[in-house]
Design an enzyme around this catalytic site. Structure first.
Site, short mmCIF file in Angstrom:
data_model
loop_
_atom_site.label_atom_id
_atom_site.label_comp_id
_atom_site.label_asym_id
_atom_site.label_seq_id
_atom_site.Cartn_x
_atom_site.Cartn_y
_atom_site.Cartn_z
N HIS A 194 -0.83 1.33 -11.31
CA HIS A 194 -1.23 1.13 -9.92
C HIS A 194 -1.65 -0.34 -9.83
O HIS A 194 -2.72 -0.70 -10.31
CB HIS A 194 -2.40 2.08 -9.59
N ASP A 347 3.03 9.83 -3.59
CA ASP A 347 1.60 9.52 -3.71
C ASP A 347 0.79 10.49 -2.85
O ASP A 347 -0.14 10.09 -2.15
CB ASP A 347 1.29 8.05 -3.36
#
Ligand SMILES: [Zn+2]
Length: 473
Positions: A194, A347
């Site tokens: 991330h 996500d």
């Protein structure tokens, strides 16, 4: 509409899908044909399928529909253990099945974090009892996802994680990240990142640009992502260990990935539908969005149905990384079209209503996505003619399967019969009341969508079917 949340038992012995357009990118197959499933495995494709089907096989006509390997979403927050008010293994996998997904990878930022083998075992156990789709587990890179000390990567691998990531957070210490890559290489584990540089992003809540200035919200600059993508490119090159950049949003990130891949750096990327559909203008409300950037959404020009509306500062448009500019959105779409970004994912990040119903600054980041990602991907990539169906399906099947080394994502004979049947043209509206997720933090309620999963099959069992759904075609 019939919804089967649980795998039906006993499993039917044989299922014959007839007349569908079978697309299996792993085998470069795209043909109108039949598919036979027997005892949870792919038994035969083509003319042999009908011939080999036993007399008592269930036959389902899927003419006009696409039959493909079960879709894989490698970026899902199931919230168990510790945050089951937001989502559970049962509700999260039910949402996955509804969206056409047969396998998901759950992220480790749970409570406690997935930084030890007993938490991995707990999720596996819960999945065995309650999941309707295959659940794969990602372990943490660092202990407690704190970015200070490596998690026991070997023990996590032995416990069965298929990747490591500190998702939700990002390892800031470059030396620690380098060591994580070296260990991961020894254990043959993919590393997912991330990408967020904390010193640049500070406490930003939306993309830094025109709209953050107009709205008076603190900016999360594109460079905050690009800096870490560049770091990961350099470390992947140094260590020879592959890095996968999660939810890429910025034009500069796409450029970095494209250039690095050209020189043979082992780096890859994924993109989420909200980032290539919406822009930061959406945070100023629907009127502002539809009058400019909204024109880049498929179906806008048709103007047949009323456009969905929402107020400014709607926290269902707050996620991390944030919605970016129209130029960034275009770069992501280009990156998907030219193969720079090889994976699509959601996500899926559920949050309770009470958590999101606060000021924009204070709301948690994230939206749900499992039930809308196939439609939005079809709209923005296939219906706009940026990608053909085989290339789009590859980003949901063979690409994530290869990256995670899963024996999934194909319709090869004897493969697990994980199969998704979808109608790329079906028009429907995503309704708040119809979601299977435990949470309702989606910006896409009331949206006219195009493309829908109609049958989701896991190891030969129908786990979801839109049997008699009213079609607004
Ligand atoms: Zn993330």
């Amino acid at each position: 509409m019939s919804i089967r949340h649980r795998v039906s038992f006993p499993p039917m012995s044989s299922l014959l899908l007839t007349g569908g357009r079978i697309i299996d990118p792993a085998n470069r197959l795209d043909a109108i044909s039949d598919l036979l499933i027997t005892n949870g495995k792919i038994a035969a494709l083509g003319p042999a399928a009908a011939k080999q089907a036993p007399a008592d096989a269930e036959r389902v006509e899927v003419k006009g529909l696409v039959v493909c390997p079960g879709l894989i979403d490698m970026h899902v927050h199931l919230r168990e253990p510790g945050q089951s008010a937001k989502e559970t293994v049962a509700t999260g996998t039910a949402a996955a099945a509804r969206g056409g997904f047969t396998s998901i990878l759950c992220m480790p930022n749970t409570s406690p974090a997935v930084d030890n083998s007993s938490t991995v075992a707990l999720i596996h156990e819960r999945a065995a009892q309650q999941a309707v789709v295959n659940v794969y587990v990602a372990g943490a890179i660092s202990k407690s996802i704190a970015g200070e000390e490596l998690a026991p990567i070997g023990a996590l691998k032995r416990a069965g994680v298929v990747a490591i990531t500190d998702d939700g957070h990002c390892v800031q210490n470059n030396e620690l990240m380098r060591r994580a890559l070296e260990y991961a290489k020894m254990f043959d584990l993919p590393v997912l990142d991330h990408c967020q540089d904390y010193s640049l992003v500070t406490d930003g809540v939306m993309h830094e640009g025109y709209w953050s200035t107009v709205l008076g919200l603190r900016g999360w600059p594109a460079a905050g992502e690009e800096m870490m993508v560049a770091r990961d490119v350099l470390l992947a090159e140094t260590t020879g260990s592959p890095v996968h950049c999660q939810h890429v949003t910025a034009a500069g990130s796409v450029k970095l990935l494209r250039e690095a891949k050209k020189r043979g750096v082992p780096i890859s990327g994924e993109a989420c539908p909200h980032h290539f559909t919406l822009t930061d203008a959406a945070i100023a409300g629907s009127e502002k969005f539809w009058s400019a950037d909204g024109k880049g959404v498929f179906g806008f020009a048709s103007g047949t149905s009323a456009l969905p509306s929402w107020p400014s500062y709607d926290t269902n448009f707050k996620m991390n990384p944030p919605l970016r500019s129209a130029g960034d959105r275009e770069a992501i779409l280009e990156g998907l079209a030219d193969g720079t970004i090889e994976i699509l994912c959601s996500d899926h990040a559920p949050h309770c209503d009470y958590e999101k119903e606060v000021e924009f600054d204070n709301a948690p980041f994230g939206i749900t996505g499992l039930e809308t990602e196939l439609a939005l991907s079809l709209m923005q990539l296939y219906h706009t003619k940026r990608l053909g169906l085989p290339d789009l399906i590859a980003k949901f099947t063979v690409a994530p399967a290869r990256l995670l080394r899963l024996s999934k994502g194909t319709l090869s004979p004897d493969a697990d019969a994980d199969v998704t049947v979808f109608d790329p043209d079906r028009a429907w509206v995503f309704e708040r009341a119809s979601s299977a997720s435990k949470s309702r933090n989606s910006p896409f309620y009331g949206w006219p969508l195009k493309g829908k999963a109609v049958l989701t099959i896991v190891r030969g069992n129908k786990v979801w079917a839109a049997d008699s759904e009213s079609v607004a075609a």
